[in-house]
Design a protein around this motif. Sequence first.
Motif, PDB file in Angstrom:
ATOM      1  N   GLN A 219       0.813  -1.214   0.000  1.00 31.35           N
ATOM      2  CA  GLN A 219       0.000   0.000   0.000  1.00 31.35           C
ATOM      3  C   GLN A 219       0.848   1.266   0.000  1.00 31.35           C
ATOM      4  O   GLN A 219       0.378   2.340   0.352  1.00 31.35           O
ATOM      5  CB  GLN A 219      -0.951  -0.010   1.192  1.00 31.35           C
ATOM      6  CG  GLN A 219      -2.000  -1.121   1.130  1.00 31.35           C
ATOM      7  CD  GLN A 219      -2.986  -1.092   2.277  1.00 31.35           C
ATOM      8  OE1 GLN A 219      -2.949  -0.187   3.123  1.00 31.35           O
ATOM      9  NE2 GLN A 219      -3.871  -2.060   2.322  1.00 31.35           N
ATOM     10  N   SER A 256      -1.247   5.660  -7.299  1.00 32.85           N
ATOM     11  CA  SER A 256      -1.840   4.712  -6.355  1.00 32.85           C
ATOM     12  C   SER A 256      -1.732   5.267  -4.946  1.00 32.85           C
ATOM     13  O   SER A 256      -0.690   5.788  -4.545  1.00 32.85           O
ATOM     14  CB  SER A 256      -1.120   3.366  -6.435  1.00 32.85           C
ATOM     15  OG  SER A 256      -1.520   2.520  -5.377  1.00 32.85           O
ATOM     16  N   ASN A 257      -2.855   5.175  -4.203  1.00 29.72           N
ATOM     17  CA  ASN A 257      -2.833   5.543  -2.795  1.00 29.72           C
ATOM     18  C   ASN A 257      -2.628   4.321  -1.913  1.00 29.72           C
ATOM     19  O   ASN A 257      -2.802   4.378  -0.698  1.00 29.72           O
ATOM     20  CB  ASN A 257      -4.117   6.270  -2.406  1.00 29.72           C
ATOM     21  CG  ASN A 257      -5.358   5.422  -2.658  1.00 29.72           C
ATOM     22  OD1 ASN A 257      -5.280   4.210  -2.873  1.00 29.72           O
ATOM     23  ND2 ASN A 257      -6.522   6.059  -2.645  1.00 29.72           N
ATOM     24  N   LYS A 259      -4.429   1.599  -2.146  1.00 27.50           N
ATOM     25  CA  LYS A 259      -5.647   0.793  -2.206  1.00 27.50           C
ATOM     26  C   LYS A 259      -6.281   0.820  -3.595  1.00 27.50           C
ATOM     27  O   LYS A 259      -6.797  -0.180  -4.070  1.00 27.50           O
ATOM     28  CB  LYS A 259      -6.656   1.287  -1.170  1.00 27.50           C
ATOM     29  CG  LYS A 259      -6.172   1.130   0.271  1.00 27.50           C
ATOM     30  CD  LYS A 259      -7.208   1.622   1.260  1.00 27.50           C
ATOM     31  CE  LYS A 259      -6.720   1.457   2.698  1.00 27.50           C
ATOM     32  NZ  LYS A 259      -7.714   1.943   3.688  1.00 27.50           N
ATOM     33  N   THR A 260      -6.226   1.979  -4.238  1.00 24.12           N
ATOM     34  CA  THR A 260      -6.816   2.146  -5.564  1.00 24.12           C
ATOM     35  C   THR A 260      -5.772   2.701  -6.516  1.00 24.12           C
ATOM     36  O   THR A 260      -5.026   3.625  -6.166  1.00 24.12           O
ATOM     37  CB  THR A 260      -8.024   3.098  -5.516  1.00 24.12           C
ATOM     38  OG1 THR A 260      -8.977   2.605  -4.574  1.00 24.12           O
ATOM     39  CG2 THR A 260      -8.686   3.199  -6.887  1.00 24.12           C
ATOM     40  N   LEU A 261      -5.725   2.125  -7.706  1.00 22.74           N
ATOM     41  CA  LEU A 261      -4.843   2.617  -8.758  1.00 22.74           C
ATOM     42  C   LEU A 261      -5.670   3.436  -9.737  1.00 22.74           C
ATOM     43  O   LEU A 261      -6.682   2.962 -10.257  1.00 22.74           O
ATOM     44  CB  LEU A 261      -4.182   1.447  -9.492  1.00 22.74           C
ATOM     45  CG  LEU A 261      -3.309   1.804 -10.693  1.00 22.74           C
ATOM     46  CD1 LEU A 261      -2.048   2.528 -10.242  1.00 22.74           C
ATOM     47  CD2 LEU A 261      -2.946   0.560 -11.494  1.00 22.74           C
ATOM     48  N   GLU A 292     -10.235   3.246 -12.739  1.00 19.24           N
ATOM     49  CA  GLU A 292      -9.973   3.088 -11.315  1.00 19.24           C
ATOM     50  C   GLU A 292      -9.931   1.594 -11.006  1.00 19.24           C
ATOM     51  O   GLU A 292     -10.899   0.882 -11.247  1.00 19.24           O
ATOM     52  CB  GLU A 292     -11.048   3.768 -10.467  1.00 19.24           C
ATOM     53  CG  GLU A 292     -11.059   5.279 -10.593  1.00 19.24           C
ATOM     54  CD  GLU A 292     -12.104   5.920  -9.699  1.00 19.24           C
ATOM     55  OE1 GLU A 292     -12.570   5.235  -8.761  1.00 19.24           O
ATOM     56  OE2 GLU A 292     -12.463   7.079  -9.944  1.00 19.24           O
ATOM     57  N   ASP A 294      -9.219  -1.467  -8.181  1.00 17.87           N
ATOM     58  CA  ASP A 294      -9.112  -1.869  -6.796  1.00 17.87           C
ATOM     59  C   ASP A 294      -7.973  -2.883  -6.678  1.00 17.87           C
ATOM     60  O   ASP A 294      -8.056  -3.989  -7.218  1.00 17.87           O
ATOM     61  CB  ASP A 294     -10.430  -2.488  -6.322  1.00 17.87           C
ATOM     62  CG  ASP A 294     -10.457  -2.742  -4.815  1.00 17.87           C
ATOM     63  OD1 ASP A 294      -9.492  -3.340  -4.299  1.00 17.87           O
ATOM     64  OD2 ASP A 294     -11.443  -2.355  -4.164  1.00 17.87           O
ATOM     65  N   LEU A 295      -6.916  -2.513  -5.972  1.00 17.31           N
ATOM     66  CA  LEU A 295      -5.716  -3.347  -5.919  1.00 17.31           C
ATOM     67  C   LEU A 295      -5.920  -4.638  -5.137  1.00 17.31           C
ATOM     68  O   LEU A 295      -5.237  -5.628  -5.390  1.00 17.31           O
ATOM     69  CB  LEU A 295      -4.563  -2.548  -5.305  1.00 17.31           C
ATOM     70  CG  LEU A 295      -4.067  -1.371  -6.156  1.00 17.31           C
ATOM     71  CD1 LEU A 295      -3.105  -0.509  -5.354  1.00 17.31           C
ATOM     72  CD2 LEU A 295      -3.409  -1.866  -7.425  1.00 17.31           C
TER      73      LEU A 295
END
Length: 524
Positions: A219, A256-257, A259-261, A292, A294-295
């Motif tokens: 993350q 990427s934060n 959690k989400t790319l 968007e 979701d990783l």
Amino acid sequence: MKRIARWIGIVVVLLLLAAVALPFLIDPNQFRPMLEAELSKALAREVKVGGLKLAILSGGVTADDLSIADDPAYSRTPFLHTRSLTLGVALWPLIVSRQLHVTQLTLDQPQIELLQSAAGDWNFSSLGGKPAAPAARADPPSAGFDLSVKLVKISNGRLTFAQQNSNAKARALDDVNVELRNFAAGAVFPFTLSAKLAGTGEIQLNGMAGPVNGANAAQTPVKVRVKLSGFDLAVAGFESSTGLAGLLSIDGVAASNGKTLFLNGRLKADQLKLAKNGSPAHEPVEFDFTLEHDLRRNSGVLRSGEIHIGSAPASLTGTYAPRADSTAVNTNFSGPAMGVPQLAAMLPAFGVVLPAGCSFQGGTASAKLSFTGPVEALVVDGSLGLNNTRLTGFDLGAKMSTVEKLAGIKTGPDTEIQTFAATVHMAPDGSRVEDIKFVAPALGELSGGGTVSPSQALDFKMRATLHTGGAALAMIGAKSGTGVPFLIEGTASNPVFRPDMKALVSGKVQSLSLLGGALGKKKK
């Protein structure tokens, strides 16, 4: 002046002698337990380092082996293994106080296996987390240790991506080259990556990462420029499993934060094929998109997508998500005013075949379609329309010789299409085309529907409503506007038109003997 030169020469000789003698005076292996301990502590994984050798002239220490243990919840084999490790060290602290200050770390040809669990966690998520239990070893020497690495390099590595406990095929990056500069876990640091995907195509990343998330390394925030070129879907194995083929390139920006790319850019596809029974499209496709992803779930939303087929604009939006060992999509395509020739150039990609020797000229097309299901078995539903176009090389009147005789009309080598509209359902087990409304000025209106098998066999029941009266129609008492039933059989590349005699009989058409004479002679 000669004296100065003499002293310089003496100093140089002494330095050379020291460089030659130092490897015999300092055994770098005395630092190995300390190096293993500090690396194990920093990575929260057991680290094993092979025999060390001192290379004074290059300012480094080399190791003939390095392995980093995997998370035991994923694998008992090493997470990383390489047979060559080079440490750049500060020579003066090493010479004066026997302290090992590592400034550079280079891994040559490492093998790195990345595994993701069904819950979405990665085997590298715990790197740098809670320290692993220390392995039994001799007490490290009292010499100091400073792991302030200015440069981390990976050369000619291999990264393997796989799903834990899954039959899905693993994906790999080969010839991986990575550079991390001014690396510090608590700071933002620049990095670059270049690699080949599955033996085809090249990917380049250039951006910033960090600070490293101590609770979950996966993350860690990242901002990067992405460039992909020459990626061949068929060579990568997508054609055999999904029917997808073509050469892809991408130019975009990703962030990427943890959690989400978020990814936006442009994708270009040449020789695109979207169905197992399809063939490469004749036109390149360009796609501007915002995505968007979701990783953890490996699912995503296509927020916006603008497709360019030649000069024909269209939009594609929707979602995708993993399903068993595949990926399921639920997307919507809308093209309200596309050029017919450009759209026709894409038909082969979907396995749609035009009659042999035919092509479209001019006109506009509209399409509103949904794509649902796993990518290897997509189902397409929606509507299609054409306006004011010409199908060259196809004489519909000659193909419909029966109707042509009944109506007393003459047609040419091309078919003018005023309007065409239909609803379609395309699936791996075949296609249905229904609610057909076809207006050809030279003939009249055609309506009906039917099916197309996976082998392109046609089975259509149609009706022609004629705009003009003819001698044969007059002889049987029919008027302009009479509906004449007929069938379309054969194949998409060679359709065969013939009268529907059962429908004619059930329609109580009079003077069947006369009609039979009119129908008996077909054009060849």
